[in-house]
Design a protein around this motif. Structure first.
Motif, short mmCIF file in Angstrom:
data_model
loop_
_atom_site.label_atom_id
_atom_site.label_comp_id
_atom_site.label_asym_id
_atom_site.label_seq_id
_atom_site.Cartn_x
_atom_site.Cartn_y
_atom_site.Cartn_z
N LYS A 120 0.84 -1.20 0.00
CA LYS A 120 0.00 0.00 0.00
C LYS A 120 0.87 1.25 0.00
N LYS A 121 1.99 1.19 0.75
CA LYS A 121 2.91 2.32 0.81
C LYS A 121 3.57 2.55 -0.56
N PHE A 122 3.91 1.43 -1.25
CA PHE A 122 4.54 1.53 -2.57
C PHE A 122 3.59 2.19 -3.57
N LYS A 137 1.11 4.13 -2.92
CA LYS A 137 0.94 5.54 -2.51
C LYS A 137 2.06 6.40 -3.07
N ARG A 138 3.29 5.83 -3.09
CA ARG A 138 4.45 6.55 -3.64
C ARG A 138 4.23 6.92 -5.10
N LEU A 158 2.17 10.06 -5.59
CA LEU A 158 2.60 11.30 -4.93
C LEU A 158 2.57 12.45 -5.94
N SER A 200 9.85 11.92 -3.54
CA SER A 200 9.78 10.73 -2.68
C SER A 200 10.58 10.94 -1.40
N ALA A 216 8.64 13.16 0.92
CA ALA A 216 7.52 12.42 1.50
C ALA A 216 8.03 11.47 2.58
N GLY A 217 9.20 10.83 2.33
CA GLY A 217 9.79 9.92 3.32
C GLY A 217 10.21 10.65 4.58
N GLU A 242 7.14 11.47 6.64
CA GLU A 242 6.63 10.32 7.36
C GLU A 242 7.48 10.02 8.59
N ASP A 243 8.81 10.18 8.44
CA ASP A 243 9.73 9.92 9.56
C ASP A 243 9.46 10.89 10.72
#
Length: 484
Positions: free
Chosen positions: A2-4, A6-7, A10, A474, A477-478, A481-482
């Motif tokens: 799901k995360k992939f 979503k990427r 973006l 990306s 976005a990463g 999230e962190d």
């Protein structure tokens, strides 16, 4: 998983592109974009395709093929005008689709356009070389085959003229767009004058019988393609469409436009309108001068028709100006292609050094890469092979932009500025533009579709191996999230 996924979806913040492209100088006016558009659209094709398509598909109705192709191009041009007015970013369709649909789809659209620019640079350089050699050979200047033809064609090793013209245009563009625009403006005026001379002289040699029947009876050519009837006109549209694709080169330079809200729509729609009038007029005059079958396998129908009708001096002048005028298309395609490569580097989708500007605020590294690839393709691959490949990638990008209007409208006046120009008859016209573009794509020959499939497979490999891991979008976005 799901995360992939979503990427892939973006979306880039339009303010990020606005900030990144602010370093490019806004110096181009409506006049510059009209010259750029007409110079790119009205190129090699106008001196060759009307005769070739008349003989192989449409007969005298080749003018209808040009008109139908122009209607499809015009519908897409409306979408381009709205997009470039709302989002005047470098990279045109790549940057726009990144904002409205997401990074993965932006990459697909941009990769499609990159094929157009790489191949178009080689295609125009190869066509210019052929016409130049045809012009000087009667004067006793003849290159040996190994320097005149593409690798493996008629004893050829390298097309040296194609190499030289790409290097010359790259050197001109490396000095800045203002200098290139001045040269472009002069060359475009000369080229349009040459076309008008052909039309006015050709009108004196028309024969009414050559227009009858205007739409020949349908039958299949020996190679299985259509000739005559509406089927022949349709086959002509798919062959001719590459003539009109140059208007997207205007949009690729929108980050360097003065007052892009007004400049971009006027430049895109105005240049396309001028081109349509010239293409249809040349087609009607050409088939009226001689029976359409006379142009079969004729690489220079305009010059041939003038010579055969008793105007050898006019033929030489028109061909000489045509050769010079082909530089305008090369300027337009190399300018647009270098800005697209810059955009890929700017976003980390390709090595970031491609997105670095020099001390004059010019993306000369991306220009160098485009020039090298253009030299290799133009010098080593024959003209006919390159012609097959140009339209496919562009048509796919056109489909994305047509559908992108729906995603754009919901954001105009919010995070994207309200544009000065909007595509008329919304929501019907974007769907019609998409459908018509798909129909033209379907009419391309089998080889063009297969080669474009291979190009997209390569693009997907590069995206998943490199682009998605190095993309600045990306990474942001990463990081976000962190933090959470």
């Amino acid at each position: 998983m799901k995360k992939f996924i979503k990427r892939l979806f973006l979306k880039e913040d339009p303010n990020v592109y606005q900030d990144k492209d602010s370093h490019l100088k806004r110096v181009l006016t409506v006049k510059d974009f009209l010259a750029l558009g007409v110079g790119t659209i009205v190129s090699t094709a106008i001196f060759t395709l009307p005769g070739v398509v008349a003989a192989s598909h449409a007969g005298p109705a080749v003018a209808l093929s040009f008109l139908a192709a122009a209607i499809v191009a015009g519908l897409v041009a409306f979408a381009y005008a709205e997009m470039s007015s709302a989002m005047p970013f470098a990279g045109s369709a790549y940057s726009w689709i990144n904002v409205v649909f997401g990074e993965f789809f932006g990459w697909i659209a941009g990769w499609a356009l990159l094929a157009e620019y790489f191949i178009a640079v080689a295609f125009v350089a190869s066509g210019l070389s052929a016409n130049f050699r045809g012009l000087v050979e009667p004067l006793g200047f003849k290159l040996p085959n190994y320097l005149a033809n593409a690798f493996g064609t008629d004893g050829g090793f390298i097309d040296i003229i194609a190499v030289i013209v790409v290097i010359l245009v790259a050197l001109l563009l490396s000095q800045g767009v203002s200098d290139a625009a001045r040269v472009e403006n002069v060359l475009v005026v000369l080229k349009v004058l040459a076309i008008l001379v052909f039309i006015f002289v050709g009108v004196t040699a028309l024969h009414k019988a050559n227009y009858t029947p205007f739409i020949p009876e349908y039958h299949k050519n020996p190679d299985g393609t259509a000739f005559g009837g509406w089927q022949g006109i349709y086959a002509g549209v798919s062959s001719i469409f590459l003539s009109y694709i140059g208007f997207d080169s205007i949009a690729a330079n929108s980050a360097e436009a003065k007052n892009p809200q007004k400049t971009m729509p006027r430049g895109i729609l105005g240049s396309l309108l001028i081109a349509v009038v010239l293409f249809v007029a040349v087609s009607l005059v050409l088939v009226g001068m001689f029976h359409y079958s006379s142009y079969a396998n004729n690489a220079e129908p305009v010059g041939w028709a003038l010579r055969q009708s008793g105007h050898p001096i006019v033929a030489s002048v028109v061909q000489a100006v045509a050769v010079i005028g082909m530089f305008t298309a090369l300027i337009g395609m190399m300018l647009a292609g270098s800005r697209l490569l810059y955009s890929f580097g700017r976003d980390g989708m390709l090595p970031k050094w491609l997105g670095v500007l020099n001390s004059k605020k010019l993306p000369n590294r991306s220009l160098l890469v485009l020039g090298i690839i253009g030299v290799v393709l133009g010098a080593l691959f024959p003209f006919a092979f390159l012609a097959q490949l140009i339209s496919a990638g562009t048509l796919i990008a056109f489909m994305f932009v047509s559908l992108g209007i729906y995603a754009l409208r919901s954001r105009e006046g919010k995070d994207i500025p309200e544009p000065a120009f909007k595509m008329p008859l919304y929501p019907v016209l974007p769907a019609v533009a998409f459908l018509f573009t798909l129909i033209v794509f379907w009419g391309l020959d089998y080889d063009a579709k297969v080669y474009s499939l291979g190009w997209f497979a390569l693009g997907l490999v590069i995206y998943f191996v490199y682009g998605i891991h190095h993309s600045y979008l990306s990474k942001r976005a990463g990081d976000s999230e962190d933090e959470h």
